[in-house]
Scaffold this motif. Sequence first.
Motif: not given
Ligand code: FES
Lengths: 154, 722
Positions: A95-100, A132-133, A135, B342
């Motif tokens: 989603q936001c991608g930050y953790c991926q 946090r999103c 996924t 995040m």
């Molecule tokens: S995709 Fe947004 S924190 Fe994992």
Amino acid sequence: MIQLTVNGKQYEVDVLPDMPILWVIRDKLKLTGTKFGCGAAQCGACTVHLDGQGIRSCISPVSRAVGKEIVTIEGLQPSLSKPLMEAWTEIDVPQCGYCQTGQIMAAAILLRENNDPSDQDIDNAMSGNICRCGTYQRIRKAIHLAAELKRSAT
Amino acid sequence: MKPSGSISRRQFIRSTALTTGGLIIAFHVPAGIRKAAALTETSLFMPNAFLRIGADDSVKVLLSHCEMGQGIWTSLSMLIAEELDADWHKLQVEHAPADTAYYHTIYATQRTGGSSSLYSEFDRYRKAGATARHLLVQAAANRWKVNSNECRTENGYVISGDKNVRYGELVQEASALPAPADVPLKDPASWKIIGKEKIKKLDSPEKINGKAVFGMDVHIPGMLTAMVSRVPVSGARVIRYNEAAAMAVPGVRQVVKIPTGIAVLADDFWAAKKGREALKVQWDLGEASHLNSDSLLTELKARADKGGTAATNAGNPDETFSKSKYKLEAEYYQPFLAQAPMEPLNCTVQLSADKCEIWTGTQTQTDDQRAAAQITGLPINKVFITTCFLGGSFGRRNITRSDFVREAVEIAKATGKVVKTVWTREDDIQGGMYRPAFLHRFKVGLDASGMPVSWKQISVGQSVMTGGPFEKVAVINGVDMFSIEGMQTAPFVKKIKDQKIELNTPTWPVLIDNWRAVGLSHTIFAMESLIDEMAYAVKKDPVAYRRMLYKDVPRLLGVLNLAAEKSNWGSPLPKGRGRGIAAYEAVASYVALVAEVSVLKDGSVKVHKVTCAVDCGLAIHPDGVVAQMEGSIGYGLSTALYSEITFKNGQVQQKNFYNYPILRIHEMPEVNTFIVPSNEKPGGIGEASVGQMMPALTNAIFAATGKRIRNLPIKKVNTGTA
Ligand code: FES
Ligand code: FES
């Protein structure tokens, strides 16, 4: 000066020995695929491999990496990155991608050790990584798929 | 009865449009884009602000909204690609610069929020694609000397008989043609992209391989990292700090006082962090040092006793209550919450005499421009913003006063340096802009059939909209409609003849702002818990009871029935398990959730399954809808189970994920989402199901254990006999 090996390349960096590996690779080497999420070993966004082990780079001083090999998302070996990235794309995880990238680096360790992880194996290996999103359901599916892709490639 | 000042999110949007000057369909290409494009491309077709087609067939979509995980990178592009008949694989996407051309069609500033991106752009983005297609067809027709209606388009080609030409070959000729005043849009029956299952997100590959650039990843030559020792509560003042100690840290370059605290500028994050620690700032917390969560809760209750400003007032609820067959009184409390995206906040600023350049992830470009212009004295059109990917936001990057952008500009101005501010997780958790704590108290009378006939409600909590850009439309006669969002407008409440809904709005020094779903983040919990209690009070099945309440609301009834069916509502469960339901309209969509849970011996909650039924009107990107439902369910579960910001002597007590826990993978239930097929206007998605998750969970806990949870977070269910 500290000598480092990152993704197979040698670097010499002028930093204090207590600087966490995360900030050496992000701020000094400009490898920004590894993320800062908490700085306290809580979220896994900063996961990299140190001599093949998954570590929280945000709390690991760079002195720990001397004489060892660091691998980041940018340098993950194709035998792992290929099935993982294919599966992640197929399931459309981010989603936001930050953790991926941190998720993928954690999943890579699991996959290297275990060709056919169960849901429980996935929980054990991945519960240190926050998304946090939310996924998680897709991360689980993608790991199962990546394992399948990896099995059929070998 | 005519409830005064009753307003729904949809009406709100409509009235916002009125007060801000109505729809803006700006199609002009901003000068900045024109210039930059002219430098890099010799031949480029720019039919409008949203689209550029290159001689190499590339199709670039410019997004007026920001991508924060909600998926508009893909879904807005789908709207353009559909009408353009573009080759999906040639699409490139970028965030638009800050410019009036990209103002929100309703809010009249460049802004992403209210889950409005798709429905506010549904026409404009399709028209942008259709206009371009029209011109390309005209160019091809001219070239072939045929009538344009003898041409069709497919996958990036104009075709007529046995002739075909790539869009890229037509860019020069198309650029020379006058833009049509209006163009027809496709018949939905012929859509190839909109509403199709198989579309993959366009931003996934770069987010998977680590190449995606978030604000945190911006690097400008010569840039310093700035970290701020920030006022811990509003109203606090600096007493003293040790500048010399900070400067003694290797890599620290400068220490500067700014309105929000003391900034340390250094070569990198680590030096800045150590420098900031060395500052050892002492604060005078002033008034705010009395801030304690216990006393805040006491005050909420005292205010509820006192009453407030009436949002509705009709008939005689007390009298009807006394005569009611069933009587119910209940009070629900929900705490302050941090958004905790995040990616911690950050903002990069390069300021010179004639311009201010900003790189960050933001939902509010125009507000940010205005803030920067005000601080620097530059005209607003000399403030340039590059919007990067947002590593989540949930409202934290949609802040009334542009707090984190403002601060970075202040530092750049005070030091003359190129700076990137970086917030730590502790800064994020403690840095305010919380969802306000709320108390909702009800006294409801039900008739013999179980229908509510008298309704008294007092809600107490700080106002999010007061002082913000939407104050004029959102705060009506002293009532912030977002404080009671979806309550007085609930279909069955509107029909109650004897009712009084009051709002009491404290002003506390706690910084509060937007949080995913805004008011609905707490009002749905109160309403759907209460409705569940009403069902049990009249001994009706919770689904059957809601069917009765919502018999005249077909779309809500639709999702209610679908969720019940797909979750096998009513079928036997293993001992100790329970199902709970919650169904509500939110951001112009309808969502029903059924949770299946059990409570373990130690009181911890295990969520096995969540079934989701969603009617969001036309689902433009169905898999994106499913993803948002899954994510919101995780977000809602996190909130209900764990999330709470508390204060002690003015200090926020939570610091990081170890005491502001987030749901983890082993706690994520199996989620099954079902989309109601619909051709209604698209509704919102990003905030459509967060609110329902919390009561679906607590209602399930009640079904499983008989314990009614009226205060969040749950943490652990008290399994004792108390
Ligand atoms: S995709 Fe947004 S924190 Fe994992
Ligand atoms: S940033 Fe290292 S674990 Fe969170």
